[in-house]
Design a protein around this motif. Structure first.
Motif, short mmCIF file in Angstrom:
data_model
loop_
_atom_site.label_atom_id
_atom_site.label_comp_id
_atom_site.label_asym_id
_atom_site.label_seq_id
_atom_site.Cartn_x
_atom_site.Cartn_y
_atom_site.Cartn_z
N ASP A 195 -1.44 13.28 -13.44
CA ASP A 195 -1.73 12.77 -14.79
C ASP A 195 -2.34 11.38 -14.68
OD1 ASP A 195 -1.83 11.95 -17.39
OD2 ASP A 195 0.19 12.63 -17.91
N LEU A 196 -3.67 11.31 -14.76
CA LEU A 196 -4.36 10.03 -14.59
C LEU A 196 -4.06 9.05 -15.72
CD1 LEU A 196 -7.85 11.18 -13.28
CD2 LEU A 196 -5.85 10.46 -11.98
N ASN A 197 -3.86 9.56 -16.93
CA ASN A 197 -3.53 8.67 -18.05
C ASN A 197 -2.18 7.99 -17.84
OD1 ASN A 197 -5.89 9.26 -19.48
ND2 ASN A 197 -4.97 11.09 -20.40
N LEU A 198 -1.21 8.74 -17.33
CA LEU A 198 0.10 8.16 -17.05
C LEU A 198 0.00 7.12 -15.94
CD1 LEU A 198 3.16 8.05 -17.38
CD2 LEU A 198 3.34 9.98 -15.78
N LEU A 199 -0.75 7.43 -14.89
CA LEU A 199 -0.93 6.48 -13.80
C LEU A 199 -1.58 5.19 -14.29
CD1 LEU A 199 -2.10 8.75 -10.84
CD2 LEU A 199 0.10 7.59 -11.09
N ALA A 200 -2.59 5.31 -15.15
CA ALA A 200 -3.27 4.13 -15.67
C ALA A 200 -2.34 3.29 -16.54
CB ALA A 200 -4.50 4.56 -16.46
N ARG A 201 -1.42 3.95 -17.26
CA ARG A 201 -0.50 3.20 -18.12
C ARG A 201 0.52 2.41 -17.31
NH1 ARG A 201 -0.10 7.73 -21.29
NH2 ARG A 201 1.99 8.16 -20.50
N ILE A 202 1.05 3.04 -16.26
CA ILE A 202 2.10 2.36 -15.49
C ILE A 202 1.53 1.59 -14.31
CG2 ILE A 202 3.73 4.17 -16.14
CD1 ILE A 202 3.57 5.12 -13.20
N GLY A 203 0.22 1.68 -14.09
CA GLY A 203 -0.40 1.03 -12.94
C GLY A 203 -0.11 -0.46 -12.82
N PRO A 204 -0.36 -1.26 -13.88
CA PRO A 204 -0.07 -2.70 -13.77
C PRO A 204 1.38 -3.00 -13.43
CG PRO A 204 -1.46 -2.26 -15.67
CD PRO A 204 -1.03 -0.93 -15.15
N ALA A 205 2.31 -2.28 -14.06
CA ALA A 205 3.73 -2.50 -13.77
C ALA A 205 4.06 -2.14 -12.33
CB ALA A 205 4.59 -1.69 -14.73
N LEU A 206 3.48 -1.04 -11.85
CA LEU A 206 3.75 -0.62 -10.48
C LEU A 206 3.20 -1.63 -9.47
CD1 LEU A 206 4.72 1.43 -8.41
CD2 LEU A 206 2.57 2.66 -8.70
N LEU B 291 0.82 -1.21 0.00
CA LEU B 291 0.00 0.00 0.00
C LEU B 291 0.86 1.26 0.00
CD1 LEU B 291 -2.70 1.48 0.22
CD2 LEU B 291 -2.61 1.11 2.69
N MET B 292 1.94 1.25 0.77
CA MET B 292 2.81 2.43 0.83
C MET B 292 3.41 2.76 -0.53
SD MET B 292 4.78 1.83 4.44
CE MET B 292 6.02 3.04 4.01
N LEU B 293 3.90 1.74 -1.23
CA LEU B 293 4.49 1.98 -2.54
C LEU B 293 3.46 2.52 -3.52
CD1 LEU B 293 6.83 -1.11 -3.07
CD2 LEU B 293 7.52 1.26 -2.76
N VAL B 294 2.28 1.88 -3.54
CA VAL B 294 1.24 2.29 -4.49
C VAL B 294 0.72 3.68 -4.16
CG1 VAL B 294 -1.07 1.73 -5.33
CG2 VAL B 294 0.58 -0.09 -4.97
N ALA B 295 0.69 4.05 -2.89
CA ALA B 295 0.15 5.35 -2.49
C ALA B 295 1.15 6.48 -2.72
CB ALA B 295 -0.26 5.31 -1.03
N VAL B 296 2.44 6.20 -2.58
CA VAL B 296 3.45 7.26 -2.66
C VAL B 296 3.76 7.63 -4.11
CG1 VAL B 296 5.89 7.78 -2.25
CG2 VAL B 296 4.49 6.82 -0.42
N VAL B 297 3.81 6.66 -5.01
CA VAL B 297 4.22 6.92 -6.39
C VAL B 297 3.33 7.97 -7.08
CG1 VAL B 297 4.44 5.90 -8.68
CG2 VAL B 297 5.42 4.76 -6.70
N PRO B 298 1.99 7.93 -6.94
CA PRO B 298 1.19 8.98 -7.59
C PRO B 298 1.56 10.39 -7.16
CG PRO B 298 -0.21 7.15 -6.94
CD PRO B 298 1.14 6.88 -6.35
N PHE B 299 2.01 10.57 -5.91
CA PHE B 299 2.43 11.90 -5.47
C PHE B 299 3.67 12.34 -6.23
CE2 PHE B 299 -0.06 10.56 -1.76
CZ PHE B 299 -0.85 11.68 -1.59
N ALA B 300 4.55 11.38 -6.55
CA ALA B 300 5.78 11.72 -7.27
C ALA B 300 5.52 12.01 -8.75
CB ALA B 300 6.79 10.59 -7.13
N LEU B 301 4.55 11.32 -9.33
CA LEU B 301 4.29 11.47 -10.77
C LEU B 301 3.37 12.63 -11.10
CD1 LEU B 301 3.84 7.73 -11.79
CD2 LEU B 301 5.85 9.18 -12.11
N GLY B 302 2.59 13.06 -10.13
CA GLY B 302 1.68 14.17 -10.39
C GLY B 302 0.28 13.69 -10.73
#
Length: 222
Positions: free
Chosen positions: A44-55, A31-42
């Protein structure tokens, strides 16, 4: 052999429920990893959706490593490993039982919670289900690959870092095909079934080879 297998699985499940530890810690770390990364990326929901499975997959690999060094170490410390080695049941069966118990307390909860954590990454419902399905199929490979490293480092005391160094390169193929299958379900260039079946094959191979390799390592350490 079946009774011994089930007895050891239930024993490890009871110990995990009584003591707690790696399963809960793995979920919190996930949960910590998944919650922190969006703060670093900003935002951009499209970017999050693209890298979501890999993350999600990368987080699951790291979360699986938490507590993996204790898979056989506690048995070495309290002397239970001597009873396991002297049992009439083949050591491979007992190693497989401990691997299954570890997966039930670590890998399976990660897979079941992946859709919930996918909400933080703006994943679609289809993407969440595909990630969960690939984690259910792929995390057994992570567990049994890690079991080999846990057996090799069981007598070293604090061998967590060495364990990670040993098994991380071996987990890369599982990570690659897990991410490929999850990404294919969200509109990739390849069909979902192809990497998914390869991922399932990797898990089956890892279960067989990992069980025998971990048993051999325990015999050498004894």
């Amino acid at each position: 052999m079946t009774r011994a297998f089930l007895a050891l699985v239930l024993r490890d499940l009871r110990l995990a429920a009584r003591v707690g530890g790696s399963g809960a810690m793995g979920l919190v770390f996930f949960l910590m990893l998944v919650a922190v990364v969006p703060f670093a990326l900003g935002p951009d929901l499209n970017l999050l959706a693209r890298i979501g499975p890999a993350l999600l997959w990368f987080s699951a690999v790291l979360a699986t490593l938490i507590g993996l060094d204790r898979l056989f170490q506690t048995d070495v410390e309290d002397g239970a490993i001597d009873l396991i080695l002297s049992s009439d049941t083949p050591l491979e069966v007992l190693v497989a039982a401990k691997g299954v118990a570890h997966w039930l307390t670590t890998g399976l909860p990660l897979a079941l919670c992946a859709p919930l954590f996918g909400l933080l990454l703006a994943l679609t419902p289809g993407a969440m289900l595909s990630v969960a399905a690939t984690l259910v199929v792929g995390t057994p490979a992570l567990t049994f690959i890690g079991a080999v490293g846990a057996a090799l480092t069981a007598s070293l005391g604090r061998g967590g870092l060495l364990l990670a160094i040993l098994v991380m390169p071996l987990m890369v193929p599982t990570l690659i095909f897990g991410v490929s299958a999850a990404s294919a379900a969200t509109g990739g260039t390849i069909a979902f079934l192809t990497p998914f079946l390869i991922l399932a094959a990797l898990s089956l191979v890892a279960i067989v080879i990992g069980t025998f390799a971990a048993a051999a390592a325990l015999r050498q350490a004894a």
